[in-house]
Scaffold this active site. Structure first.
Site, PDB file in Angstrom:
ATOM      1  N   LYS A  22      10.551 -60.171  37.762  1.00  0.00           N
ATOM      2  CA  LYS A  22      10.512 -58.757  38.176  1.00  0.00           C
ATOM      3  C   LYS A  22       9.517 -57.960  37.325  1.00  0.00           C
ATOM      4  O   LYS A  22       8.677 -57.241  37.858  1.00  0.00           O
ATOM      5  CB  LYS A  22      11.906 -58.143  38.039  1.00  0.00           C
ATOM      6  CG  LYS A  22      11.907 -56.623  38.089  1.00  0.00           C
ATOM      7  CD  LYS A  22      13.270 -56.053  37.756  1.00  0.00           C
ATOM      8  CE  LYS A  22      13.238 -54.562  37.578  1.00  0.00           C
ATOM      9  NZ  LYS A  22      12.771 -54.123  36.241  1.00  0.00           N
ATOM     10  N   ASN A  23       9.627 -58.091  36.007  1.00  0.00           N
ATOM     11  CA  ASN A  23       8.823 -57.201  35.166  1.00  0.00           C
ATOM     12  C   ASN A  23       7.340 -57.568  35.142  1.00  0.00           C
ATOM     13  O   ASN A  23       6.514 -56.749  34.741  1.00  0.00           O
ATOM     14  CB  ASN A  23       9.407 -57.112  33.757  1.00  0.00           C
ATOM     15  CG  ASN A  23      10.685 -56.277  33.750  1.00  0.00           C
ATOM     16  OD1 ASN A  23      11.001 -55.601  34.735  1.00  0.00           O
ATOM     17  ND2 ASN A  23      11.438 -56.335  32.655  1.00  0.00           N
ATOM     18  N   CYS A 117      16.082 -47.263  34.905  1.00  0.00           N
ATOM     19  CA  CYS A 117      17.388 -47.295  34.241  1.00  0.00           C
ATOM     20  C   CYS A 117      17.428 -46.279  33.109  1.00  0.00           C
ATOM     21  O   CYS A 117      16.431 -46.049  32.423  1.00  0.00           O
ATOM     22  CB  CYS A 117      17.653 -48.686  33.672  1.00  0.00           C
ATOM     23  SG  CYS A 117      17.911 -49.921  34.943  1.00  0.00           S
ATOM     24  N   ARG A 122      13.311 -42.172  27.294  1.00  0.00           N
ATOM     25  CA  ARG A 122      12.306 -43.232  27.453  1.00  0.00           C
ATOM     26  C   ARG A 122      10.921 -42.591  27.416  1.00  0.00           C
ATOM     27  O   ARG A 122      10.319 -42.301  28.445  1.00  0.00           O
ATOM     28  CB  ARG A 122      12.534 -44.000  28.766  1.00  0.00           C
ATOM     29  CG  ARG A 122      13.847 -44.755  28.769  1.00  0.00           C
ATOM     30  CD  ARG A 122      14.035 -45.603  30.008  1.00  0.00           C
ATOM     31  NE  ARG A 122      13.229 -46.818  29.993  1.00  0.00           N
ATOM     32  CZ  ARG A 122      13.352 -47.802  30.890  1.00  0.00           C
ATOM     33  NH1 ARG A 122      14.245 -47.713  31.845  1.00  0.00           N
ATOM     34  NH2 ARG A 122      12.584 -48.876  30.825  1.00  0.00           N
ATOM     35  N   ASP A 306      17.260 -56.916  27.613  1.00  0.00           N
ATOM     36  CA  ASP A 306      17.704 -56.989  29.009  1.00  0.00           C
ATOM     37  C   ASP A 306      18.760 -58.074  29.233  1.00  0.00           C
ATOM     38  O   ASP A 306      19.258 -58.237  30.348  1.00  0.00           O
ATOM     39  CB  ASP A 306      16.507 -57.224  29.943  1.00  0.00           C
ATOM     40  CG  ASP A 306      15.654 -55.965  30.083  1.00  0.00           C
ATOM     41  OD1 ASP A 306      16.046 -54.906  29.543  1.00  0.00           O
ATOM     42  OD2 ASP A 306      14.596 -56.041  30.729  1.00  0.00           O
ATOM     43  N   ARG A 398      17.945 -53.695  42.647  1.00  0.00           N
ATOM     44  CA  ARG A 398      16.598 -53.372  42.196  1.00  0.00           C
ATOM     45  C   ARG A 398      15.937 -54.596  41.567  1.00  0.00           C
ATOM     46  O   ARG A 398      14.709 -54.704  41.560  1.00  0.00           O
ATOM     47  CB  ARG A 398      16.649 -52.276  41.113  1.00  0.00           C
ATOM     48  CG  ARG A 398      16.867 -50.876  41.641  1.00  0.00           C
ATOM     49  CD  ARG A 398      16.685 -49.874  40.513  1.00  0.00           C
ATOM     50  NE  ARG A 398      15.640 -50.345  39.641  1.00  0.00           N
ATOM     51  CZ  ARG A 398      15.649 -50.279  38.314  1.00  0.00           C
ATOM     52  NH1 ARG A 398      16.645 -49.709  37.699  1.00  0.00           N
ATOM     53  NH2 ARG A 398      14.666 -50.747  37.600  1.00  0.00           N
TER      54      ARG A 398
HETATM   55  C1  UD1 Z   1      10.411 -52.688  29.785  1.00  0.00           C
HETATM   56  C2  UD1 Z   1      11.341 -53.249  30.826  1.00  0.00           C
HETATM   57  C3  UD1 Z   1      12.788 -53.009  30.415  1.00  0.00           C
HETATM   58  C4  UD1 Z   1      13.032 -53.575  29.014  1.00  0.00           C
HETATM   59  C5  UD1 Z   1      11.989 -53.075  28.021  1.00  0.00           C
HETATM   60  C6  UD1 Z   1      12.100 -53.774  26.663  1.00  0.00           C
HETATM   61  C7  UD1 Z   1      10.001 -52.925  32.836  1.00  0.00           C
HETATM   62  C8  UD1 Z   1       9.838 -52.225  34.137  1.00  0.00           C
HETATM   63  N1  UD1 Z   1      11.062 -52.595  32.090  1.00  0.00           N
HETATM   64  O1  UD1 Z   1      10.650 -51.282  29.728  1.00  0.00           O
HETATM   65  O2  UD1 Z   1      13.633 -53.664  31.350  1.00  0.00           O
HETATM   66  O3  UD1 Z   1      14.326 -53.194  28.576  1.00  0.00           O
HETATM   67  O4  UD1 Z   1      10.674 -53.313  28.521  1.00  0.00           O
HETATM   68  O5  UD1 Z   1      11.966 -55.146  26.817  1.00  0.00           O
HETATM   69  O6  UD1 Z   1       9.221 -53.788  32.500  1.00  0.00           O
HETATM   70  N2  UD1 Z   1       8.683 -46.379  23.470  1.00  0.00           N
HETATM   71  C9  UD1 Z   1       8.126 -45.276  22.848  1.00  0.00           C
HETATM   72  N3  UD1 Z   1       6.991 -44.732  23.403  1.00  0.00           N
HETATM   73  C10 UD1 Z   1       6.404 -45.230  24.534  1.00  0.00           C
HETATM   74  C11 UD1 Z   1       6.980 -46.370  25.153  1.00  0.00           C
HETATM   75  C12 UD1 Z   1       8.130 -46.921  24.581  1.00  0.00           C
HETATM   76  O7  UD1 Z   1       8.635 -44.798  21.844  1.00  0.00           O
HETATM   77  O8  UD1 Z   1       5.384 -44.700  24.973  1.00  0.00           O
HETATM   78  C13 UD1 Z   1       9.900 -46.990  22.883  1.00  0.00           C
HETATM   79  C14 UD1 Z   1      11.113 -46.931  23.814  1.00  0.00           C
HETATM   80  O9  UD1 Z   1      11.830 -45.726  23.690  1.00  0.00           O
HETATM   81  C15 UD1 Z   1      11.902 -48.147  23.378  1.00  0.00           C
HETATM   82  C16 UD1 Z   1      10.839 -49.139  22.913  1.00  0.00           C
HETATM   83  O10 UD1 Z   1       9.649 -48.383  22.699  1.00  0.00           O
HETATM   84  O11 UD1 Z   1      12.711 -47.820  22.277  1.00  0.00           O
HETATM   85  C17 UD1 Z   1      10.532 -50.231  23.897  1.00  0.00           C
HETATM   86  O12 UD1 Z   1      10.183 -49.660  25.159  1.00  0.00           O
HETATM   87  P1  UD1 Z   1       9.209 -50.435  26.176  1.00  0.00           P
HETATM   88  O13 UD1 Z   1       8.967 -51.810  25.673  1.00  0.00           O
HETATM   89  O14 UD1 Z   1       8.049 -49.565  26.463  1.00  0.00           O
HETATM   90  O15 UD1 Z   1      10.110 -50.502  27.492  1.00  0.00           O
HETATM   91  P2  UD1 Z   1       9.632 -50.332  28.993  1.00  0.00           P
HETATM   92  O16 UD1 Z   1       8.263 -50.885  29.149  1.00  0.00           O
HETATM   93  O17 UD1 Z   1       9.926 -48.950  29.459  1.00  0.00           O
END
Ligand code: UD1
Length: 431
Positions: A22-23, A117, A122, A306, A398
């Site tokens: 999915k991701n 989610c 986020r 996850d 989803r």
């Molecule tokens: C993706 C996955 C999600 C998974 C996560 C971590 C998708 C669609 N979703 O989410 O299922 O739980 O990776 O493996 O691929 N952060 C910041 N600033 C940013 C971006 C992130 O501070 O600009 C922080 C977030 O709050 C979090 C951490 O970094 O604490 C990791 O987030 P991130 O790896 O970006 O998660 P997603 O890509 O949103």
């Protein structure tokens, strides 16, 4: 309203085929916007998130042909950056990858703020930092609007202050058509990051180092069409592993890359589960009570966040006291309240959950708080005595292709019931 009705107690036996990741898919579809020509994507998971992203691509003017259940052909020759289906965009986390691909192809982008989610705040500051470094001006309100004053992004060095899957992928996408070289440092290393890089490279990009914490992207003038097969879903496979561990039984999990499952395998073995690895499958065997374990979630190659709710259910029925530490998200324990309704004994303090294993869970009416929490509720229902009703199943759909059909093939007593009229959805065409 559809919900799952589960009668617990059946052990799982048989084989299950894992779908595409999915991701990876949710980044590859938006990235396809940059491809000049036809791009065929195979092993695409048939889930509501990928369907929504394909519809968004179509709303941008792309032609999308569904060849079969897991194959699509995308032609973005006539696509633009305007007029997207913003309602749909707003509901999908991964819609932020369109910022990278629109900036790359058009030098302009307009998307909604991403949904997905709810694990607490986020932020997308690291995405914005990356786009700024590449020369884009980004404005954030209800929408994300961005443009590149010179028309084309310029390669740059970006150090991520936080290891972020989304920011790593988004910057990588944007950098592919930028002028010159981009270096992303402190990059995330998840398997889907390597998969996105492989997809881009197979269409003519020059991305190196994906899977390490330094990714180098040499910008190219354009991408060409091609065919790409998405890797198997690490988390879907892990979910069936955790389910077999918690419920008991013997399941051959097929179409996986065992290396991607290493830390899940190691944790389950620590809990007394037998896991045998083969070329493209793993056999999971579980009998008797599981042993306690401590779990800390971390970016790859650590234990995936996850998988935290699914392993949480297994620990809830294990012998002894386990400690879970959530190392990625601030609020990922909403499902614990639901699990408590089923008799689990768990206390939560900030990012730490202390789980006192109980011998059995009991059926209850529970909510799928989000995608993985929903999967965890299903596992709990299959472990429990009596009947469990899982509400808000749209979260689960989803990200899991034919979850109910696949579980039924393993002998689980689970149905999708449309209430109040009581009709049952047909899940026989298990993927
Ligand atoms: C993706 C996955 C999600 C998974 C996560 C971590 C998708 C669609 N979703 O989410 O299922 O739980 O990776 O493996 O691929 N952060 C910041 N600033 C940013 C971006 C992130 O501070 O600009 C922080 C977030 O709050 C979090 C951490 O970094 O604490 C990791 O987030 P991130 O790896 O970006 O998660 P997603 O890509 O949103």
């Amino acid at each position: 309203m559809e919900r799952y009705r589960i009668r617990g107690g059946n052990r799982l036996h048989g084989e299950v085929e894992i779908s595409g990741a999915k991701n990876a898919a949710v980044a590859i579809i938006p990235a396809a916007l940059m491809v000049n020509g036809k791009c065929r994507i195979e092993n695409l998971p048939r889930i509501s998130d990928t369907e929504a992203l394909l519809l968004i691509l179509e709303s941008l003017g792309a032609k999308v042909e569904r060849i079969d259940r897991s194959t699509v052909e995308i032609d973005t020759t006539n696509a633009t950056w305007m007029g997207a289906d913003y309602d749909r965009m707003r509901r999908i986390r991964a819609s932020y990858y369109f910022v990278g691909s629109m900036l790359g192809r058009f030098g302009v982008a307009r998307t909604t703020m991403p949904g997905g989610c709810n694990f607490g705040v986020r932020p997308i500051d690291q995405h914005v930092k990356g786009m700024n470094a590449l020369g884009a001006e980004v404005d954030i309100s209800d929408f994300i609007t961005a443009h590149v004053p010179g028309g084309r992004l310029r390669g740059a060095s970006v150090y991520l202050d936080k290891v972020s899957v989304g920011a790593t992928m988004n910057i990588m996408i944007a950098a592919v058509l930028a002028e010159g070289r981009t270096v992303i440092e402190n990059a995330a290393r998840e398997p889907h990051i390597v998969d996105l890089a492989n997809f881009l490279n197979s269409m003519g990009a020059d991305v190196r180092g994906a899977g390490t914490d330094t990714i180098k992207v040499n910008g190219v003038e354009q991408l060409h069409g091609g065919v790409y097969t998405i890797i198997p879903d690490q988390i879907e496979a892990g979910t069936y592993m955790a389910a077999t561990a918690a419920i008991g039984g013997e399941v051959l999990i097929k179409n996986v890359i065992p290396k991607h499952l290493d830390c899940i395998t190691a944790k389950l073995r620590e809990m007394g589960v037998t896991v045998e690895e083969y070329g493209e499958s793993v056999l999971v065997r579980s009998a008797g009570r599981l042993r306690r374990a401590n779990v800390k979630t971390q970016p790859y190659p650590g234990f995936p966040t996850d998988m935290q709710p699914q392993i949480g259910v297994a620990l809830a029925v294990a012998e002894g006291t386990s400690v879970i530490t959530e190392g990625v998200w601030d609020h990922r324990y909403k499902y614990i309240n639901e699990l408590r309704k089923m008799g689990a004994a768990v206390t939560v303090d900030g990012r730490v959950a202390v789980v006192e294993g109980v011998e059995t869970l009991r059926g209850a009416s529970v909510n799928a708080c989000d995608l993985r929490a929903g999967a965890a509720m299903v596992i709990a229902g299959l472990c429990a005595r009596g009947v469990t009703l899982v509400e808000d199943i749209q979260f689960i759909e989803r990200g899991y292709e034919n979850f109910v059909g696949k579980l039924r093939l393993l002998g689980a007593d689970i149905r999708i019931i449309d209430e109040p009229d009581g009709t049952e959805r047909d899940t026989a065409a298990a993927g």
